[in-house]
Design a protein around this motif. Structure first.
Motif, PDB file in Angstrom:
ATOM      1  N   GLU A 241      -3.114  -3.862  -6.638  1.00 26.89           N
ATOM      2  CA  GLU A 241      -3.953  -4.678  -7.398  1.00 26.89           C
ATOM      3  C   GLU A 241      -3.822  -3.936  -8.812  1.00 26.89           C
ATOM      4  O   GLU A 241      -4.706  -3.226  -9.215  1.00 26.89           O
ATOM      5  N   ALA A 242      -2.983  -4.444  -9.614  1.00 22.42           N
ATOM      6  CA  ALA A 242      -2.674  -3.798 -11.061  1.00 22.42           C
ATOM      7  C   ALA A 242      -1.811  -4.801 -11.799  1.00 22.42           C
ATOM      8  O   ALA A 242      -0.955  -5.354 -11.257  1.00 22.42           O
ATOM      9  N   THR A 243      -2.060  -4.858 -13.061  1.00 20.44           N
ATOM     10  CA  THR A 243      -1.196  -5.826 -13.996  1.00 20.44           C
ATOM     11  C   THR A 243      -0.010  -5.358 -14.079  1.00 20.44           C
ATOM     12  O   THR A 243       1.143  -6.103 -13.948  1.00 20.44           O
ATOM     13  N   ASN A 244       0.262  -3.814 -14.110  1.00 18.38           N
ATOM     14  CA  ASN A 244       1.399  -3.466 -14.187  1.00 18.38           C
ATOM     15  C   ASN A 244       1.699  -2.514 -12.986  1.00 18.38           C
ATOM     16  O   ASN A 244       1.386  -1.614 -12.763  1.00 18.38           O
ATOM     17  N   GLN A 245       2.244  -3.340 -11.729  1.00 17.75           N
ATOM     18  CA  GLN A 245       2.404  -2.559 -10.555  1.00 17.75           C
ATOM     19  C   GLN A 245       3.365  -1.230 -10.473  1.00 17.75           C
ATOM     20  O   GLN A 245       3.091  -0.526  -9.975  1.00 17.75           O
ATOM     21  N   LYS A 246       4.354  -1.543 -11.152  1.00 15.94           N
ATOM     22  CA  LYS A 246       5.435  -0.423 -11.338  1.00 15.94           C
ATOM     23  C   LYS A 246       4.797   0.641 -11.944  1.00 15.94           C
ATOM     24  O   LYS A 246       4.815   1.946 -11.471  1.00 15.94           O
ATOM     25  N   GLY A 247       3.905   0.374 -12.983  1.00 18.56           N
ATOM     26  CA  GLY A 247       3.519   1.580 -13.667  1.00 18.56           C
ATOM     27  C   GLY A 247       2.401   2.182 -12.968  1.00 18.56           C
ATOM     28  O   GLY A 247       2.105   3.213 -12.866  1.00 18.56           O
ATOM     29  N   ALA A 248       1.688   1.416 -11.847  1.00 21.60           N
ATOM     30  CA  ALA A 248       0.568   1.969 -10.855  1.00 21.60           C
ATOM     31  C   ALA A 248       1.148   2.795 -10.231  1.00 21.60           C
ATOM     32  O   ALA A 248       0.563   4.078  -9.545  1.00 21.60           O
TER      33      ALA A 248
ATOM     34  N   PRO B 283      -3.971   1.185  -6.160  1.00 17.26           N
ATOM     35  CA  PRO B 283      -5.130   0.223  -6.549  1.00 17.26           C
ATOM     36  C   PRO B 283      -5.236  -0.702  -5.562  1.00 17.26           C
ATOM     37  O   PRO B 283      -4.393  -1.435  -5.370  1.00 17.26           O
ATOM     38  N   GLY B 284      -6.534  -1.077  -5.405  1.00 21.39           N
ATOM     39  CA  GLY B 284      -6.662  -2.379  -4.586  1.00 21.39           C
ATOM     40  C   GLY B 284      -7.353  -1.782  -2.996  1.00 21.39           C
ATOM     41  O   GLY B 284      -7.831  -0.968  -2.927  1.00 21.39           O
ATOM     42  N   LYS B 285      -7.239  -2.776  -2.154  1.00 23.16           N
ATOM     43  CA  LYS B 285      -7.812  -2.465  -0.969  1.00 23.16           C
ATOM     44  C   LYS B 285      -6.594  -2.548   0.147  1.00 23.16           C
ATOM     45  O   LYS B 285      -7.114  -2.816   1.318  1.00 23.16           O
ATOM     46  N   GLY B 286      -5.277  -2.116  -0.312  1.00 26.84           N
ATOM     47  CA  GLY B 286      -4.439  -1.957   0.935  1.00 26.84           C
ATOM     48  C   GLY B 286      -3.585  -3.399   1.258  1.00 26.84           C
ATOM     49  O   GLY B 286      -2.734  -3.514   2.013  1.00 26.84           O
ATOM     50  N   ARG B 287      -4.012  -4.488   0.450  1.00 25.27           N
ATOM     51  CA  ARG B 287      -3.422  -5.681   0.711  1.00 25.27           C
ATOM     52  C   ARG B 287      -2.648  -6.159  -0.758  1.00 25.27           C
ATOM     53  O   ARG B 287      -2.406  -7.436  -0.876  1.00 25.27           O
TER      54      ARG B 287
ATOM     55  N   TRP C 277       0.789  -1.169   0.025  1.00 28.13           N
ATOM     56  CA  TRP C 277      -0.059  -0.094   0.006  1.00 28.13           C
ATOM     57  C   TRP C 277       0.840   1.216  -0.057  1.00 28.13           C
ATOM     58  O   TRP C 277       1.994   1.277   0.508  1.00 28.13           O
ATOM     59  N   VAL C 278       0.214   2.418  -0.492  1.00 31.19           N
ATOM     60  CA  VAL C 278       0.526   3.653  -0.179  1.00 31.19           C
ATOM     61  C   VAL C 278      -0.545   4.603   0.206  1.00 31.19           C
ATOM     62  O   VAL C 278      -1.327   4.533  -0.360  1.00 31.19           O
ATOM     63  N   PHE C 279      -0.431   4.891   1.664  1.00 27.19           N
ATOM     64  CA  PHE C 279      -1.683   5.762   2.108  1.00 27.19           C
ATOM     65  C   PHE C 279      -1.224   7.142   2.513  1.00 27.19           C
ATOM     66  O   PHE C 279       0.013   7.341   2.803  1.00 27.19           O
ATOM     67  N   ARG C 280      -2.255   8.043   2.372  1.00 21.86           N
ATOM     68  CA  ARG C 280      -1.987   9.381   2.779  1.00 21.86           C
ATOM     69  C   ARG C 280      -2.849   9.403   3.992  1.00 21.86           C
ATOM     70  O   ARG C 280      -3.893   9.023   3.902  1.00 21.86           O
ATOM     71  N   TYR C 281      -2.154   9.944   5.156  1.00 22.88           N
ATOM     72  CA  TYR C 281      -2.459   9.722   6.453  1.00 22.88           C
ATOM     73  C   TYR C 281      -3.227  10.810   6.729  1.00 22.88           C
ATOM     74  O   TYR C 281      -2.976  12.142   6.466  1.00 22.88           O
ATOM     75  N   GLY C 282      -4.526  10.743   7.578  1.00 23.24           N
ATOM     76  CA  GLY C 282      -5.117  11.837   8.002  1.00 23.24           C
ATOM     77  C   GLY C 282      -4.512  12.449   9.425  1.00 23.24           C
ATOM     78  O   GLY C 282      -3.298  12.287   9.649  1.00 23.24           O
ATOM     79  N   PRO C 283      -5.212  13.314  10.313  1.00 26.74           N
ATOM     80  CA  PRO C 283      -4.647  13.922  11.215  1.00 26.74           C
ATOM     81  C   PRO C 283      -4.105  13.136  12.427  1.00 26.74           C
ATOM     82  O   PRO C 283      -3.147  13.224  13.005  1.00 26.74           O
ATOM     83  N   THR C 284      -4.660  11.910  12.644  1.00 28.56           N
ATOM     84  CA  THR C 284      -4.425  10.939  13.578  1.00 28.56           C
ATOM     85  C   THR C 284      -4.929   9.534  13.220  1.00 28.56           C
ATOM     86  O   THR C 284      -5.891   9.563  12.244  1.00 28.56           O
ATOM     87  N   GLN C 285      -4.638   8.437  13.978  1.00 27.36           N
ATOM     88  CA  GLN C 285      -5.239   7.071  13.844  1.00 27.36           C
ATOM     89  C   GLN C 285      -5.094   6.327  15.023  1.00 27.36           C
ATOM     90  O   GLN C 285      -4.623   6.731  16.039  1.00 27.36           O
TER      91      GLN C 285
END
Length: 233
Positions: free
Chosen positions: A151-158, A144-148, A56-64
């Motif tokens: 989920e892309a045919t070309n992961q590097k491109g995504a 792309p995907g659900k953080g697991r 995954w790549v997440f953008r984080y909100g103020p806290t979690q």
């Protein structure tokens, strides 16, 4: 990606708490290991070569919520922005304002200021909570995907198309070692040993077999002292 001559490592040994197993292995912080090299596609390639899987790549909100992963180690790379990350203790309130800013958390742990280029290698069981993010932005999954997994045919491109904004991090986990859970504290009470016994990966996610990575920083340790510590909680 040549980073072999730029390695500074900070190690933090975090004892178990009443709710969090933490780990006999140290939390590793590599400040500015990837300074000016925060390219998700290239980092992904390095992960892959070292048998770690980008998820995954997440953008984080103020806290979690403070949380840990009970059966898998994790690597987090800061791609953009700044934040505070608290390691080693559980929240003691479901109210995020209270648990972040009003002391509603267990005692102990360590708080680290993180910025773009920093890398963290987090042993299974070590709690972490990201907050005080800057620039401010809403929480979002940027891959792309659900953080697991990507989920892309070309992961590097995504990954090349990821638009970094706010405070973002990229996460990877050892290949063929299961998936990550989201434990907030208390789920593994009575069985912390299972978390402490998660095998050490053969390679560091970015440093491979170099001694500056987990090969040299994480040692084979006996669990007896940690079990004694747990019995006193």
């Amino acid at each position: 990606m040549d980073i072999s001559n730029e390695v500074v490592v900070k190690k933090y040994f975090l004892e178990p708490t009443a709710l969090i197993p933490n780990s006999p292995q140290p939390l590793l912080h590599y400040p500015q290991l990837l300074k000016d090299k925060c390219n998700p596609a290239k980092i992904h390639q390095q992960f892959d070569e070292n048998d770690w899987r980008t998820q995954w790549v997440f953008r984080y909100g103020p806290t979690q919520e403070s949380h840990y992963h009970s059966r898998i180690h994790e690597c987090m790379v800061v791609l953009s922005g700044k934040a505070t990350i608290r390691f080693g203790v559980a929240d003691t309130s479901d109210d995020l304002e209270e648990s972040t800013y009003r002391g509603a958390c267990e005692q102990g742990g360590v708080t680290i200021d993180a910025q773009a280029g920093d890398v963290f290698v987090i042993p299974a069981g070590v709690a972490h909570k990201t907050h005080n993010t800057s620039p401010g932005a809403a929480f979002a999954l940027l891959t792309p995907g659900k953080g697991r997994g990507i989920e892309a045919t070309n992961q590097k491109g995504a990954l090349e198309k990821v638009n970094l904004s706010g405070f973002t991090m990229m996460g990877a986990y050892p290949k063929n070692c299961g998936t990550w859970d989201f434990s907030v504290g208390g789920e593994d009470v009575g069985d912390f040993e299972a978390t402490w016994s998660v095998p050490k990966p053969e390679k560091d996610p970015l440093l491979g077999a170099a001694e500056q990575g987990i090969r040299g920083q994480w040692k084979n340790v006996a669990l007896s002292k940690r079990q004694d510590k747990r019995a006193k909680l």
